[in-house]
Every structure is written in structure tokens, then in C-alpha cells.
Design an enzyme around this catalytic site. Structure first.
Site, PDB file in Angstrom:
ATOM      1  N   LEU A 127      44.022 -55.789  81.614  1.00  0.00           N
ATOM      2  CA  LEU A 127      43.516 -55.700  80.238  1.00  0.00           C
ATOM      3  C   LEU A 127      44.075 -56.864  79.401  1.00  0.00           C
ATOM      4  CD1 LEU A 127      42.064 -53.961  78.014  1.00  0.00           C
ATOM      5  CD2 LEU A 127      44.210 -52.717  77.744  1.00  0.00           C
ATOM      6  N   GLU A 371      52.072 -50.659  78.378  1.00  0.00           N
ATOM      7  CA  GLU A 371      51.231 -49.471  78.120  1.00  0.00           C
ATOM      8  C   GLU A 371      51.293 -49.077  76.635  1.00  0.00           C
ATOM      9  OE1 GLU A 371      50.726 -46.663  81.192  1.00  0.00           O
ATOM     10  OE2 GLU A 371      51.359 -48.066  82.760  1.00  0.00           O
TER      11      GLU A 371
HETATM   12  C1  LIG Z   1      56.335 -56.811  83.132  1.00  0.00           C
HETATM   13  C2  LIG Z   1      55.031 -56.524  82.435  1.00  0.00           C
HETATM   14  C3  LIG Z   1      54.037 -55.852  83.108  1.00  0.00           C
HETATM   15  C4  LIG Z   1      52.787 -55.660  82.501  1.00  0.00           C
HETATM   16  N1  LIG Z   1      51.760 -55.090  83.219  1.00  0.00           N
HETATM   17  C5  LIG Z   1      50.508 -55.085  82.686  1.00  0.00           C
HETATM   18  C6  LIG Z   1      49.378 -54.681  83.481  1.00  0.00           C
HETATM   19  O1  LIG Z   1      49.514 -54.280  84.644  1.00  0.00           O
HETATM   20  N2  LIG Z   1      48.153 -54.748  82.930  1.00  0.00           N
HETATM   21  C7  LIG Z   1      47.946 -55.175  81.654  1.00  0.00           C
HETATM   22  O2  LIG Z   1      46.790 -55.232  81.219  1.00  0.00           O
HETATM   23  N3  LIG Z   1      48.990 -55.558  80.867  1.00  0.00           N
HETATM   24  C8  LIG Z   1      50.253 -55.527  81.360  1.00  0.00           C
HETATM   25  N4  LIG Z   1      51.330 -55.921  80.589  1.00  0.00           N
HETATM   26  C9  LIG Z   1      51.081 -56.354  79.220  1.00  0.00           C
HETATM   27  C10 LIG Z   1      51.640 -55.397  78.178  1.00  0.00           C
HETATM   28  O3  LIG Z   1      50.874 -54.217  78.157  1.00  0.00           O
HETATM   29  C11 LIG Z   1      51.641 -56.161  76.843  1.00  0.00           C
HETATM   30  O4  LIG Z   1      52.672 -57.128  76.942  1.00  0.00           O
HETATM   31  C12 LIG Z   1      51.859 -55.259  75.653  1.00  0.00           C
HETATM   32  O5  LIG Z   1      50.745 -54.423  75.457  1.00  0.00           O
HETATM   33  C13 LIG Z   1      52.118 -56.024  74.364  1.00  0.00           C
HETATM   34  O6  LIG Z   1      51.214 -57.050  74.168  1.00  0.00           O
HETATM   35  P1  LIG Z   1      51.767 -58.526  73.869  1.00  0.00           P
HETATM   36  O7  LIG Z   1      52.790 -58.852  74.890  1.00  0.00           O
HETATM   37  O8  LIG Z   1      50.603 -59.443  73.752  1.00  0.00           O
HETATM   38  O9  LIG Z   1      52.491 -58.410  72.490  1.00  0.00           O
HETATM   39  P2  LIG Z   1      51.822 -58.503  70.973  1.00  0.00           P
HETATM   40  O10 LIG Z   1      50.641 -57.645  70.964  1.00  0.00           O
HETATM   41  O11 LIG Z   1      51.650 -59.966  70.707  1.00  0.00           O
HETATM   42  O12 LIG Z   1      52.965 -57.908  70.150  1.00  0.00           O
HETATM   43  C14 LIG Z   1      54.126 -58.626  69.704  1.00  0.00           C
HETATM   44  C15 LIG Z   1      54.882 -57.727  68.736  1.00  0.00           C
HETATM   45  O13 LIG Z   1      54.068 -57.436  67.587  1.00  0.00           O
HETATM   46  C16 LIG Z   1      53.945 -56.041  67.443  1.00  0.00           C
HETATM   47  N5  LIG Z   1      52.615 -55.712  66.907  1.00  0.00           N
HETATM   48  C17 LIG Z   1      51.411 -56.114  67.376  1.00  0.00           C
HETATM   49  N6  LIG Z   1      50.424 -55.619  66.635  1.00  0.00           N
HETATM   50  C18 LIG Z   1      51.014 -54.852  65.682  1.00  0.00           C
HETATM   51  C19 LIG Z   1      50.508 -54.067  64.596  1.00  0.00           C
HETATM   52  N7  LIG Z   1      49.225 -53.926  64.356  1.00  0.00           N
HETATM   53  N8  LIG Z   1      51.419 -53.427  63.819  1.00  0.00           N
HETATM   54  C20 LIG Z   1      52.741 -53.526  64.048  1.00  0.00           C
HETATM   55  N9  LIG Z   1      53.266 -54.258  65.047  1.00  0.00           N
HETATM   56  C21 LIG Z   1      52.398 -54.920  65.862  1.00  0.00           C
HETATM   57  C22 LIG Z   1      54.173 -55.466  68.831  1.00  0.00           C
HETATM   58  O14 LIG Z   1      54.568 -54.094  68.783  1.00  0.00           O
HETATM   59  C23 LIG Z   1      55.261 -56.376  69.326  1.00  0.00           C
HETATM   60  O15 LIG Z   1      56.493 -55.956  68.826  1.00  0.00           O
HETATM   61  C24 LIG Z   1      52.587 -56.087  81.170  1.00  0.00           C
HETATM   62  C25 LIG Z   1      53.619 -56.719  80.477  1.00  0.00           C
HETATM   63  C26 LIG Z   1      54.830 -56.946  81.093  1.00  0.00           C
HETATM   64  C27 LIG Z   1      55.901 -57.670  80.328  1.00  0.00           C
END
Ligand SMILES: Cc1cc2nc3c(=O)[nH]c(=O)nc-3n(C[C@H](O)[C@H](O)[C@H](O)COP(=O)(O)OP(=O)(O)OC[C@H]3O[C@@H](n4cnc5c(N)ncnc54)[C@H](O)[C@@H]3O)c2cc1C
Length: 389
Positions: A127, A371
Site C-alpha cells: 500500500l 499498520e
Molecule cells: C519496517 C516496516 C515495514 C512496513 N511494512 C509495510 C507493508 O508490508 N506494507 C505497506 O504497505 N506498508 C508497510 N510499511 C509502511 C508503514 O505502514 C508506514 O511507514 C506508515 O503507515 C507511516 O507512513 P509514513 O512512513 O509515510 O509516515 P507519514 O505518513 O509521512 O507520517 C510521518 C509522521 O506524521 C504523522 N502524521 C501523518 N499524517 C498525520 C495527520 N493527519 N495527523 C497527525 N499526524 C500525522 C505520522 O503519525 C507520523 O508521525 C512498513 C514500514 C516499515 C518501517
């Protein structure tokens, strides 16, 4: 239809076998996994033999067919060892396969689920993208129809088990902006035009594997859309994540249990000022706070799992979704505090790699991020509270 799961006698036998496997085979292999950043193939084979890849897949498709109440108990056990072990089969049990089970066509289920349940086929869930994480409805990977196929272009980031996967449940945009333009595809890993990035170097959870999945003109049959209908993918992804959040919350509780066990053992053994450090009330306070918070978290998980099983299979229930977010929020934050206290109880030794708590402290940090981050769980819960009937 609601979820009944395995009969209780068979489940208790399975649970005992899982506990034995973790105690006798996995815990002794933890250092090896940390050192080599790999789960030994022999252990993966044993996991397959035990049916762990098919824990959540119904018996008619070759799985064990646990209810959610049963699945969280197994996740709790697997939380008590290095999280890399559970990650090997975690995407098959959860986010990789559940979309097919919940919303797939009969043909898709019959074709894929038996191989997913046996572990022959590893499935990942794709995703997240470089520019799209929390705001998943804004995803950019495009799927353009060309006759009987869709042509996929885009990049998926941090995809768990991508280096091991035989296929992906992959979300791409078939229509206009927003959630309604997203479809969930089953994309075989050997599709021409699909390639993998370099393995990510992570803070913890060595032995788990993530990397980018790059799509450049990857042609996927239109019949590979989950459920056969475009535009339903975001709903599928959200249902999958609701369930996944409860599983992650259970995992967090298991890990909190292990860290607490390690901390109590250390507090009983280590002496300062001529006494066991565990006899000092300030150390007991740390242990007591962890025990109380673990009890609260695990109670939430079990309560939510009962409610999850009581709703119709494959249907989303707003109340259960909110509670799953509450459980994920509380338990993953809770295990962070428990891990922090675990290091504190160990003193300087807690900062040294030889002691398990140093590793667990790093490992559990991820649980608050994937997640749905803690902030996203807060938004989901807050939004539900503000909604008027
Ligand atoms: C080891 C690992 C395994 C993973 N496995 C998968 C997988 O198998 N499949 C998959 O699809 N993804 C996977 N992910 C991705 C993971 O789900 C995302 O990293 C996560 O959802 C956060 O997205 P981002 O990293 O882009 O952070 P961002 O969305 O850029 O967030 C950065 C910060 O801003 C905050 N934030 C964002 N929007 C808001 C808002 N509206 N209000 C307040 N705060 C906000 C967040 O809480 C966070 O603190 C994985 C990530 C890691 C590190």
C-alpha cells in the site's frame, strides 16, 4: 456467518505445540537471527509443517481457520520471541492474504489460498509509497486498462516480505482521485516490469525483510483485481488493516510479557547495596507499572477479539474498527514504555547488545509506526467520537 474457529480441544493442542516450538526452537535461535539477519531455512520449514502460514485461512482452503480470539492468543505467544520469526508467516496470516479471503472471487480463493496456507506462496501487502504513507487514499501508483490487462506503474515502499514474496496484494489507482479510485490487485512477483529495491537497513527486527517494489509497465490481467471489480480496493485495504491492528496489539502484549519476564529475572538476580535490586521499591514500581499496563492491554485485545468474531465474517463494523484502533494505540505505546523500563531495570547492561532487552527495545519501536501510526489511530478514534448518529 460469524467466526467460530477451531474446536477448543484442537486449539489447546495447537497452542501447546506453538509454546513448545517457541521455547525449544525459536528462543535458542534468537541470537543467530540477530547476527545473520536471517531466519534459518530449517525453522521456516518447521513453521510450514506446523501449519503456521495458514493459521487464519479456513480449513476448506487448506488452513487451520482460527477465530480472532484464537489468533490473538497465538500472536501473544509469538510476541514472546524475536519478532522476525512471526514476520516470516505474518503477511500470509494477515495483511497479504486477508484481502483475498474477505473480498476475493471464488476462483481467486481456490487458486491462491491453499498455496498461501501451506507456505508455498508468500504474499505481501503493498500500500505505502515514497510520497504516500498515512494518507493512503492519495496513492499514486497507476493502473491503466489496456484490453484484458492493466498496466501498472509506480513504487511501493517498505514492503514487508517483498524479497520473499511470490505475489503481492497491491493497491493501485484505476480511477479518479481519492479512495474510490483505488483497486486491489493480485500481482505475481515474476510479472515482467516488476522489480525489487535493495533490502532496507532497519533500526531493529533483524531477520525481517522489507524493500521497495518497483512497477514499470507491469501487465496484470484484469481478472487479478480482488473481487473482480475496480474501485473497491481501499475498502478492502481498510478491512485488512482493522484485523491486522488487533494482531499487532496482541503481538505487542506478548513482547511486553517477555520484556517483563527478562526484567523480573534480572531484578531477582542482580544485587546492589547488598540486596536484590528487585527488593527496592522503586524498581518494583517499574515492574508493577509494566505488569498493570500489560494486563490492561491484553484485556483490551481479548475483548476486541470477541467482538471481532461476533460480527459477520468479512464485514466491517465501525464499533469493532474503533476498538481495534484503541487496542493498537494502547498496546503498541504500552510495549514502548515496558521496553524503556526494561532497559532501566537492567541499568547499564540494558544498553548492551548481549542483553535481550536492548534488542527488544529497538524491535518494538516499529509497532507504533506500521499498520497505521499512533497518530492515525488517534484520528480514527477521535473521528468516531465526533460522528453524530
Ligand atoms: C519496517 C516496516 C515495514 C512496513 N511494512 C509495510 C507493508 O508490508 N506494507 C505497506 O504497505 N506498508 C508497510 N510499511 C509502511 C508503514 O505502514 C508506514 O511507514 C506508515 O503507515 C507511516 O507512513 P509514513 O512512513 O509515510 O509516515 P507519514 O505518513 O509521512 O507520517 C510521518 C509522521 O506524521 C504523522 N502524521 C501523518 N499524517 C498525520 C495527520 N493527519 N495527523 C497527525 N499526524 C500525522 C505520522 O503519525 C507520523 O508521525 C512498513 C514500514 C516499515 C518501517
Amino acid at each position: 456467518m460469524t467466526s467460530k474457529g477451531l474446536d477448543s480441544e484442537s486449539f489447546e493442542l495447537l497452542l501447546a505445540a506453538v509454546q513448545r516450538f517457541i521455547r525449544e526452537r525459536l528462543v535458542p535461535a534468537e541470537n543467530d537471527v540477530e547476527e545473520h539477519d536471517e531466519v534459518p531455512a530449517a525453522l521456516v520449514d518447521e513453521m510450514k509443517e506446523m501449519g503456521l502460514f495458514g493459521l487464519s485461512i479456513p480449513e476448506e482452503f487448506g488452513g487451520i481457520g482460527l477465530s480472532m480470539v484464537q489468533e490473538v492468543r497465538v500472536a501473544y505467544e509469538f510476541g514472546q520471541t524475536s519478532l522476525a520469526f512471526r514476520s516470516v508467516f505474518g503477511t500470509n496470516v494477515g495483511i497479504g492474504s486477508q484481502g483475498i479471503l474477505m473480498d476475493g472471487t471464488d476462483a481467486q480463493k481456490r487458486d491462491l489460498l491453499p498455496r498461501v496456507a501451506s507456505g508455498e506462496l508468500i504474499m505481501s501487502f503493498a500500500l505505502t509509497e515514497p510520497d504516500v504513507g498515512s494518507d493512503a487514499a492519495a496513492l499514486k501508483t497507476r493502473a491503466v486498462r489496456d484490453g484484458d490487462v492493466y498496466v501498472l506503474d509506480g513504487v511501493k515502499r517498505f514492503i514487508t516480505n517483498a524479497p520473499r514474496a511470490g505475489a503481492f496484494t497491491l493497491m493501485a489507482r484505476t480511477g479518479g482521485d481519492g479512495a474510490g479510485g483505488i483497486s486491489a490487485f493480485i500481482v505475481p512477483a515474476d510479472t515482467p516490469g516488476l522489480s525489487l529495491g535493495k533490502p532496507d537497513k532497519k533500526m531493529g527486527q533483524r531477520g525481517t525483510k522489507t524493500c521497495d517494489v518497483v512497477l514499470q509497465g507491469a501487465r496484470v490481467p484484469a481478472s487479478n483485481i480482488i473481487g473482480g471489480e475496480a474501485g473497491k480496493g481501499f475498502k478492502t485495504a481498510m478491512k485488512v488493516l482493522d484485523r491486522g491492528r488487533l494482531h499487532v496489539a496482541a503481538l505487542a502484549c506478548g513482547m511486553a510479557q517477555r520484556i517483563l519476564d527478562e526484567s523480573v529475572a534480572y531484578a531477582r538476580e542482580r544485587k546492589q547495596f547488598g540486596e536484590r535490586i528487585g527488593d527496592f521499591q522503586l524498581v518494583q514500581a517499574m515492574l508493577a507499572d509494566s505488569q498493570a499496563e500489560l494486563y490492561a492491554g491484553w484485556s483490551m485485545v481479548q475483548d476486541c477479539a470477541v467482538r471481532y468474531d461476533a460480527k459477520p465474517v468479512g464485514k466491517r463494523d465501525a464499533d469493532v474498527s474503533t476498538r481495534a484502533s484503541c487496542a493498537k494505540l494502547f498496546c503498541t505505546e504500552m510495549v514502548g514504555r515496558v521496553a524503556d523500563r526494561g532497559v532501566q531495570v537492567h541499568g547499564g547492561a540494558g544498553y548492551i547488545n548481549e542483553y535481550k532487552v536492548e534488542r527488544f527495545y529497538r524491535d518494538v519501536r516499529l509497532l507504533r509506526l506500521y499498520e497505521g501510526t499512533t497518530q492515525i489511530q488517534q484520528l480514527i478514534i477521535g473521528r468516531a467520537l465526533m460522528q453524530e448518529d
